[in-house]
Design a protein around this motif. Sequence first.
Motif, mmCIF file in Angstrom:
data_model
loop_
_atom_site.group_PDB
_atom_site.id
_atom_site.type_symbol
_atom_site.label_atom_id
_atom_site.label_comp_id
_atom_site.label_asym_id
_atom_site.label_seq_id
_atom_site.Cartn_x
_atom_site.Cartn_y
_atom_site.Cartn_z
ATOM 1 N N MET A 74 -0.131 54.845 34.365
ATOM 2 C CA MET A 74 -0.490 53.660 35.156
ATOM 3 C C MET A 74 0.443 53.539 36.346
ATOM 4 O O MET A 74 1.670 53.640 36.202
ATOM 5 C CB MET A 74 -0.409 52.399 34.282
ATOM 6 C CG MET A 74 -0.805 51.125 35.021
ATOM 7 S SD MET A 74 -0.696 49.659 33.972
ATOM 8 C CE MET A 74 -1.995 50.022 32.793
ATOM 9 N N SER A 75 -0.131 53.344 37.506
ATOM 10 C CA SER A 75 0.670 53.260 38.725
ATOM 11 C C SER A 75 1.482 51.972 38.752
ATOM 12 O O SER A 75 1.077 50.939 38.211
ATOM 13 C CB SER A 75 -0.238 53.301 39.947
ATOM 14 O OG SER A 75 -0.981 54.505 39.960
ATOM 15 N N THR A 76 2.638 52.055 39.423
ATOM 16 C CA THR A 76 3.511 50.894 39.563
ATOM 17 C C THR A 76 3.626 50.514 41.022
ATOM 18 O O THR A 76 3.162 51.226 41.922
ATOM 19 C CB THR A 76 4.913 51.195 39.013
ATOM 20 O OG1 THR A 76 5.541 52.173 39.867
ATOM 21 C CG2 THR A 76 4.845 51.727 37.589
ATOM 22 N N ILE A 77 4.274 49.395 41.267
ATOM 23 C CA ILE A 77 4.480 48.945 42.631
ATOM 24 C C ILE A 77 5.329 49.942 43.425
ATOM 25 O O ILE A 77 5.176 50.098 44.636
ATOM 26 C CB ILE A 77 5.133 47.538 42.630
ATOM 27 C CG1 ILE A 77 5.068 46.913 44.030
ATOM 28 C CG2 ILE A 77 6.559 47.592 42.096
ATOM 29 C CD1 ILE A 77 5.487 45.456 44.039
ATOM 30 N N TYR A 78 6.191 50.663 42.701
ATOM 31 C CA TYR A 78 7.040 51.648 43.359
ATOM 32 C C TYR A 78 6.228 52.870 43.795
ATOM 33 O O TYR A 78 6.494 53.467 44.848
ATOM 34 C CB TYR A 78 8.186 52.066 42.417
ATOM 35 C CG TYR A 78 9.053 50.894 42.020
ATOM 36 C CD1 TYR A 78 10.021 50.403 42.897
ATOM 37 C CD2 TYR A 78 8.884 50.257 40.789
ATOM 38 C CE1 TYR A 78 10.804 49.304 42.540
ATOM 39 C CE2 TYR A 78 9.650 49.168 40.427
ATOM 40 C CZ TYR A 78 10.623 48.700 41.320
ATOM 41 O OH TYR A 78 11.381 47.611 40.974
ATOM 42 N N ASP A 79 5.227 53.238 42.998
ATOM 43 C CA ASP A 79 4.342 54.346 43.388
ATOM 44 C C ASP A 79 3.571 53.984 44.659
ATOM 45 O O ASP A 79 3.406 54.815 45.563
ATOM 46 C CB ASP A 79 3.353 54.663 42.254
ATOM 47 C CG ASP A 79 4.047 55.119 40.989
ATOM 48 O OD1 ASP A 79 5.065 55.832 41.102
ATOM 49 O OD2 ASP A 79 3.573 54.766 39.890
ATOM 50 N N VAL A 80 3.092 52.752 44.727
ATOM 51 C CA VAL A 80 2.361 52.293 45.902
ATOM 52 C C VAL A 80 3.270 52.296 47.128
ATOM 53 O O VAL A 80 2.882 52.759 48.212
ATOM 54 C CB VAL A 80 1.787 50.878 45.670
ATOM 55 C CG1 VAL A 80 1.139 50.341 46.953
ATOM 56 C CG2 VAL A 80 0.775 50.886 44.536
ATOM 57 N N ALA A 81 4.502 51.806 46.944
ATOM 58 C CA ALA A 81 5.456 51.746 48.061
ATOM 59 C C ALA A 81 5.760 53.147 48.593
ATOM 60 O O ALA A 81 5.808 53.375 49.815
ATOM 61 C CB ALA A 81 6.729 51.057 47.607
ATOM 62 N N LYS A 82 5.924 54.111 47.665
ATOM 63 C CA LYS A 82 6.246 55.477 48.077
ATOM 64 C C LYS A 82 5.085 56.097 48.852
ATOM 65 O O LYS A 82 5.292 56.732 49.900
ATOM 66 C CB LYS A 82 6.562 56.311 46.833
ATOM 67 C CG LYS A 82 6.960 57.747 47.152
ATOM 68 C CD LYS A 82 7.334 58.489 45.863
ATOM 69 C CE LYS A 82 7.734 59.933 46.176
ATOM 70 N NZ LYS A 82 8.095 60.673 44.937
ATOM 71 N N LEU A 83 3.848 55.930 48.366
ATOM 72 C CA LEU A 83 2.696 56.515 49.025
ATOM 73 C C LEU A 83 2.453 55.872 50.390
ATOM 74 O O LEU A 83 2.089 56.560 51.361
ATOM 75 C CB LEU A 83 1.450 56.343 48.144
ATOM 76 C CG LEU A 83 0.138 56.920 48.693
ATOM 77 C CD1 LEU A 83 0.278 58.439 48.914
ATOM 78 C CD2 LEU A 83 -1.025 56.636 47.745
ATOM 79 N N ALA A 84 2.685 54.569 50.492
ATOM 80 C CA ALA A 84 2.439 53.861 51.748
ATOM 81 C C ALA A 84 3.606 53.987 52.723
ATOM 82 O O ALA A 84 3.463 53.655 53.908
ATOM 83 C CB ALA A 84 2.157 52.385 51.472
#
Length: 356
Positions: free
Chosen positions: A1-11
């Motif tokens: 499950m993706s986390t807020i940190y995964d989203v931050a890294k991709l963006a």
Amino acid sequence: MSTIYDVAKLAGVSPKTVSRVVNGDAPVGKKTREKVETAIRELKYVPSSAARMMRSNRSGLIGVVTGAISRTAELSDPKGLPDLFILQGIQQVVAERDLTLMIADTAGQIDKVPALLRTFQEHRVEGLIYVADYHKRVAFETATPACPLVLANCYDAHGTPAIVPDDKACEKRLVERLTAHGHRRIAYLTFDPAMDAVPLRIEGYREALEAAGIAYDPALVSTGYPINTEFLHQWLDEALDRILALPEPPTVICCGNDEMAMQLYGLLRTRGIRVPEDISIAGFDNYRAIAETLYPPLSTVELPYAEMGRQAAELLLSMISEEASRPHDPVRVAGRVFWRSSVTDLELESQTSKGG
């Protein structure tokens, strides 16, 4: 499950920026927002509602206490449907606001209400609605001031915000329609005046007669129709005997609800009296399962349960957002008349006979 940190890294942004986009609690530039939203979609990121609730002190939950569920196992039975229609109106508004409705059922035991209200508050609902099975006064310990409460189909002595049917206006509209169609001898068979709705409906009945220049005749009014007892048929049979034996019998009989009208159809049929050729019949409620399937279909006035539910939800949400002050008196909601073929148009008959 993706986390807020995964989203931050991709963006290519900080986790704090992602949080701002998700929660909408701080300004974010258009291009940055688009990058974050794209990353959220690609990663199928689902924000934690629990975390958002803790940060914003908002749960997105609305609690409803009712007895509708335990009384509506058979949807063909009209008893209990008022609660169900009110719930549908509440759900419609709550869903439009992307909130979640939590429902607790009393199983018909009013003494359970305070405990259920407290339980909802412990689960941090933002507001509460109590739905009654019919228009009446209630008395129980209500919610804390921090948790707004709205009563639907009932009211109390403490001025708790309430949405109730406008029984007086409903009956008045129906009788006005009858007088406009030439009826001047209008009988009214209804329930025990101890019920809150009955005196209001009789008042509406009398006002409509007065507006049409028709004197009120107490001999045309019978109250005391029993609810859920073995004497229903006997009471109605005796009331029918009385009004039909009058020197000037009625041309139309108004009933306290559509179920009573349905029973009256049967009694008249056994006496060889035709509806509407010999006598007209009007109901109250607009239970479509009855009104539309009777032959002839029943003229009646709607009790606007779904609209009451919508208005209860709208009022509660406005109180939560502090967009509106709480009303001191119950808000009354009137329904419209549904004109069907159980009532003869005496005005038209009169014009036809004169023309002939």
